[in-house]
Design a protein around this motif. Structure first.
Motif, PDB file in Angstrom:
ATOM      1  N   VAL A  16     132.102  60.284 -12.370  1.00  0.00           N
ATOM      2  CA  VAL A  16     132.720  61.597 -12.166  1.00  0.00           C
ATOM      3  C   VAL A  16     133.816  61.509 -11.102  1.00  0.00           C
ATOM      4  O   VAL A  16     134.892  62.092 -11.269  1.00  0.00           O
ATOM      5  CB  VAL A  16     131.652  62.643 -11.795  1.00  0.00           C
ATOM      6  N   ARG A  59     135.391  70.879 -15.507  1.00  0.00           N
ATOM      7  CA  ARG A  59     134.294  70.992 -16.482  1.00  0.00           C
ATOM      8  C   ARG A  59     134.723  70.491 -17.859  1.00  0.00           C
ATOM      9  O   ARG A  59     133.961  69.839 -18.563  1.00  0.00           O
ATOM     10  CB  ARG A  59     133.816  72.436 -16.550  1.00  0.00           C
ATOM     11  N   LEU A  62     134.707  66.668 -17.827  1.00  0.00           N
ATOM     12  CA  LEU A  62     133.355  66.109 -17.910  1.00  0.00           C
ATOM     13  C   LEU A  62     132.775  66.270 -19.310  1.00  0.00           C
ATOM     14  O   LEU A  62     132.112  65.364 -19.820  1.00  0.00           O
ATOM     15  CB  LEU A  62     132.436  66.759 -16.887  1.00  0.00           C
ATOM     16  N   THR A  63     133.032  67.400 -19.937  1.00  0.00           N
ATOM     17  CA  THR A  63     132.547  67.616 -21.297  1.00  0.00           C
ATOM     18  C   THR A  63     133.187  66.621 -22.255  1.00  0.00           C
ATOM     19  O   THR A  63     132.499  66.005 -23.072  1.00  0.00           O
ATOM     20  CB  THR A  63     132.846  69.060 -21.749  1.00  0.00           C
ATOM     21  N   VAL A  67     129.691  63.755 -20.228  1.00  0.00           N
ATOM     22  CA  VAL A  67     128.708  63.996 -19.159  1.00  0.00           C
ATOM     23  C   VAL A  67     128.592  65.483 -18.827  1.00  0.00           C
ATOM     24  O   VAL A  67     128.173  65.850 -17.750  1.00  0.00           O
ATOM     25  CB  VAL A  67     129.037  63.169 -17.883  1.00  0.00           C
ATOM     26  N   GLY A  68     128.947  66.308 -19.780  1.00  0.00           N
ATOM     27  CA  GLY A  68     128.866  67.752 -19.586  1.00  0.00           C
ATOM     28  C   GLY A  68     127.467  68.254 -19.316  1.00  0.00           C
ATOM     29  O   GLY A  68     127.273  69.249 -18.625  1.00  0.00           O
ATOM     30  N   MET A  71     126.438  68.871 -15.634  1.00  0.00           N
ATOM     31  CA  MET A  71     127.053  69.905 -14.818  1.00  0.00           C
ATOM     32  C   MET A  71     126.090  71.021 -14.457  1.00  0.00           C
ATOM     33  O   MET A  71     125.140  71.295 -15.174  1.00  0.00           O
ATOM     34  CB  MET A  71     128.236  70.520 -15.557  1.00  0.00           C
TER      35      MET A  71
END
Length: 74
Positions: A16, A59, A62-63, A67-68, A71
């Protein structure tokens, strides 16, 4: 600053951080020195904090990276 995610997984945190760095989104990892308190067992999760103004962008990144699920809600 808002909490983007909270995890014990140092690999996810590192990933991240790299994603945020590549996107030009400043972040920092809070609680990374708390391992002193838990005897370096990794029990206490670390938090990745970002600027609230870029939360939607972070966000989405990450999605898209898969790796969403890591969160925090909100």
């Amino acid at each position: 600053m808002i909490e983007l995610l909270r995890t014990n997984d140092v690999v996810v945190i590192s990933f991240v951080e790299a994603l945020m760095r590549d996107a030009g989104i400043g972040c920092f990892v809070a609680d990374q020195n708390m391992s002193v308190m838990d005897g370096s067992l990794g029990i206490l999760p670390r938090r990745v904090m970002i600027d609230a103004a870029r939360a939607d962008e972070a966000r989405r990144i990450l999605t898209d990276a898969g790796v969403g699920a890591e969160m925090r809600e909100g």
